[in-house]
Scaffold this active site. Structure first.
Site, PDB file in Angstrom:
ATOM      1  N   SER A 102     -11.414  -4.493 -25.860  1.00  0.00           N
ATOM      2  CA  SER A 102     -10.258  -4.738 -26.447  1.00  0.00           C
ATOM      3  C   SER A 102     -10.314  -6.325 -27.387  1.00  0.00           C
ATOM      4  CB  SER A 102      -9.333  -5.233 -25.273  1.00  0.00           C
ATOM      5  OG  SER A 102      -8.190  -6.007 -25.722  1.00  0.00           O
ATOM      6  N   HIS A 123     -10.296  -1.031 -28.901  1.00  0.00           N
ATOM      7  CA  HIS A 123      -8.775  -1.173 -28.168  1.00  0.00           C
ATOM      8  C   HIS A 123      -7.929  -2.391 -28.923  1.00  0.00           C
ATOM      9  CE1 HIS A 123      -6.043  -0.093 -25.235  1.00  0.00           C
ATOM     10  NE2 HIS A 123      -5.753  -1.246 -25.093  1.00  0.00           N
ATOM     11  N   ASP A 161      -4.498  -4.364 -28.915  1.00  0.00           N
ATOM     12  CA  ASP A 161      -3.209  -4.490 -28.405  1.00  0.00           C
ATOM     13  C   ASP A 161      -2.308  -5.101 -29.260  1.00  0.00           C
ATOM     14  OD1 ASP A 161      -3.929  -3.580 -25.567  1.00  0.00           O
ATOM     15  OD2 ASP A 161      -5.582  -5.331 -25.660  1.00  0.00           O
ATOM     16  N   MET A 191       1.489  -6.465 -29.259  1.00  0.00           N
ATOM     17  CA  MET A 191       2.557  -7.051 -28.418  1.00  0.00           C
ATOM     18  C   MET A 191       3.881  -7.541 -29.329  1.00  0.00           C
ATOM     19  SD  MET A 191       0.295  -8.890 -25.536  1.00  0.00           S
ATOM     20  CE  MET A 191      -1.374  -8.093 -25.274  1.00  0.00           C
ATOM     21  N   HIS A 231      -2.712   0.382 -28.907  1.00  0.00           N
ATOM     22  CA  HIS A 231      -1.951   0.226 -27.559  1.00  0.00           C
ATOM     23  C   HIS A 231      -0.611  -0.457 -27.884  1.00  0.00           C
ATOM     24  CE1 HIS A 231      -1.475  -1.373 -23.111  1.00  0.00           C
ATOM     25  NE2 HIS A 231      -0.639  -0.520 -23.325  1.00  0.00           N
ATOM     26  N   MET A 236       2.404  -2.222 -26.993  1.00  0.00           N
ATOM     27  CA  MET A 236       3.361  -2.814 -25.925  1.00  0.00           C
ATOM     28  C   MET A 236       4.640  -3.375 -26.534  1.00  0.00           C
ATOM     29  SD  MET A 236       0.228  -4.409 -23.673  1.00  0.00           S
ATOM     30  CE  MET A 236      -1.105  -4.505 -24.684  1.00  0.00           C
ATOM     31  N   MET A 254      -2.247   0.891 -16.493  1.00  0.00           N
ATOM     32  CA  MET A 254      -2.567  -0.451 -16.340  1.00  0.00           C
ATOM     33  C   MET A 254      -3.068  -1.080 -15.241  1.00  0.00           C
ATOM     34  SD  MET A 254      -2.020  -1.559 -19.472  1.00  0.00           S
ATOM     35  CE  MET A 254      -2.266  -3.457 -19.404  1.00  0.00           C
ATOM     36  N   GLY A 279       0.374  -7.897 -21.207  1.00  0.00           N
ATOM     37  CA  GLY A 279       0.751  -9.022 -22.013  1.00  0.00           C
ATOM     38  C   GLY A 279      -0.366 -10.062 -22.220  1.00  0.00           C
ATOM     39  N   PHE A 280      -1.228 -10.145 -21.231  1.00  0.00           N
ATOM     40  CA  PHE A 280      -2.282 -11.393 -21.522  1.00  0.00           C
ATOM     41  C   PHE A 280      -3.800 -10.830 -21.003  1.00  0.00           C
ATOM     42  CE2 PHE A 280       1.852 -13.475 -21.205  1.00  0.00           C
ATOM     43  CZ  PHE A 280       1.642 -14.631 -22.311  1.00  0.00           C
ATOM     44  N   GLY A 281      -4.792 -11.048 -21.552  1.00  0.00           N
ATOM     45  CA  GLY A 281      -5.983 -10.942 -21.202  1.00  0.00           C
ATOM     46  C   GLY A 281      -6.274 -11.806 -20.149  1.00  0.00           C
ATOM     47  N   GLY A 282      -7.515 -11.435 -19.239  1.00  0.00           N
ATOM     48  CA  GLY A 282      -8.089 -12.492 -18.684  1.00  0.00           C
ATOM     49  C   GLY A 282      -7.631 -12.292 -17.205  1.00  0.00           C
ATOM     50  N   ASP A 299      -6.969  -0.116 -18.208  1.00  0.00           N
ATOM     51  CA  ASP A 299      -6.929  -1.227 -18.844  1.00  0.00           C
ATOM     52  C   ASP A 299      -6.651  -2.478 -18.092  1.00  0.00           C
ATOM     53  OD1 ASP A 299      -6.785  -3.322 -20.962  1.00  0.00           O
ATOM     54  OD2 ASP A 299      -4.938  -2.466 -21.930  1.00  0.00           O
ATOM     55  N   GLY A 300      -7.322  -3.537 -17.767  1.00  0.00           N
ATOM     56  CA  GLY A 300      -7.129  -4.669 -17.268  1.00  0.00           C
ATOM     57  C   GLY A 300      -8.014  -5.222 -16.302  1.00  0.00           C
ATOM     58  N   GLY A 301      -8.795  -6.349 -16.367  1.00  0.00           N
ATOM     59  CA  GLY A 301      -9.891  -6.675 -15.516  1.00  0.00           C
ATOM     60  C   GLY A 301     -11.009  -5.732 -15.384  1.00  0.00           C
ATOM     61  N   GLY A 343     -12.158  -6.254 -22.093  1.00  0.00           N
ATOM     62  CA  GLY A 343     -11.860  -7.564 -23.173  1.00  0.00           C
ATOM     63  C   GLY A 343     -12.767  -8.642 -22.810  1.00  0.00           C
ATOM     64  N   SER A 344     -12.131  -9.455 -21.984  1.00  0.00           N
ATOM     65  CA  SER A 344     -12.741 -10.832 -21.475  1.00  0.00           C
ATOM     66  C   SER A 344     -14.426 -10.388 -21.003  1.00  0.00           C
ATOM     67  CB  SER A 344     -12.233 -11.201 -20.524  1.00  0.00           C
ATOM     68  OG  SER A 344     -10.644 -11.708 -20.696  1.00  0.00           O
TER      69      SER A 344
END
Length: 216
Positions: free
Chosen positions: A7, A32, A34, A36, A65, A67, A138, A143-146, A176-178, A198-199
């Protein structure tokens, strides 16, 4: 073998082209992206011009993606900009418009994706499965990474894997997410085909090793 989609929300936007090439060098076949709008989610990121710019500098799959609120308004532009996959949120519009949006994406020759937030039951995706090339679960609030990975989303993946096998076996299941080296095995065991990272990806010292370990 899982498909890895780094991401760029976690990339260095001053050196975005460099980071895109870095993703390819690491062995990631997708990127990916994002998008928003500050309405559907409480953050604003990038839009159509950035997707078009990325298309000019990479042959990686652009996994876009959205959002955003009422995405049907921008389907044509994002498809024309070069998205390979265009994913919208189930919660972003009326059921009728979501069906129209997925149909419009595919009419433009782009793969259509449908995403759900953590609070949305997996069964709400079922009426749209025949229109989907990808379903995104999700595992953080969009809305936010990390953010921290929500392991309690794994039953959704299991249910959707079975639902897709019956209604649309070609449909990919994405998370997607963590997603990192610890959480990726949980996702794959639950049926994920595509892992967005991502992170964890951009912080990895050895990105090629990171991608290789996530893929296995």
């Amino acid at each position: 073998m899982a498909i890895i989609s780094p991401s760029i929300l976690s990339a260095d936007f001053v050196n975005l082209e460099r980071d895109i090439h870095m993703c390819k060098a690491a062995g990631a076949p997708w990127i990916h992206v994002d998008v928003m709008d500050g309405i559907f989610v409480p953050n604003i990121t990038i839009g159509i011009p950035v997707v078009a710019a990325l298309r000019k500098i990479t042959d990686l799959v652009l996994d876009v993606h959205l959002m955003i609120d009422r995405p049907i308004r921008y389907v044509e532009q994002f498809c024309a900009a070069g998205a390979d996959y265009l994913t919208v949120h189930l919660e972003s519009d009326t059921p009728e418009n979501i069906a129209k949006t997925l149909t419009a994406i595919r009419a433009h020759g782009v793969k259509a994706g449908l995403s759900i937030k953590p609070g949305t039951p997996a069964r709400q995706v079922e009426p749209y499965l025949s229109l989907c090339d990808l379903v995104l679960v999700m595992t953080v609030e969009p809305g936010f990474g990390g953010q921290r990975f929500m392991a309690d989303m794994m039953p959704k993946l299991v249910w959707l894997k079975e639902a897709c096998s019956l209604a649309n076996p070609a449909c990919l299941l994405q998370v997607d997410g963590g997603v990192d080296l610890d959480t990726a095995p949980l996702c794959k065991a639950a049926g994920a085909d595509v892992l967005v990272s991502g992170s964890a990806f951009f912080k990895a010292e050895d990105k090629q090793s990171f991608v290789s370990r996530l893929q296995k």
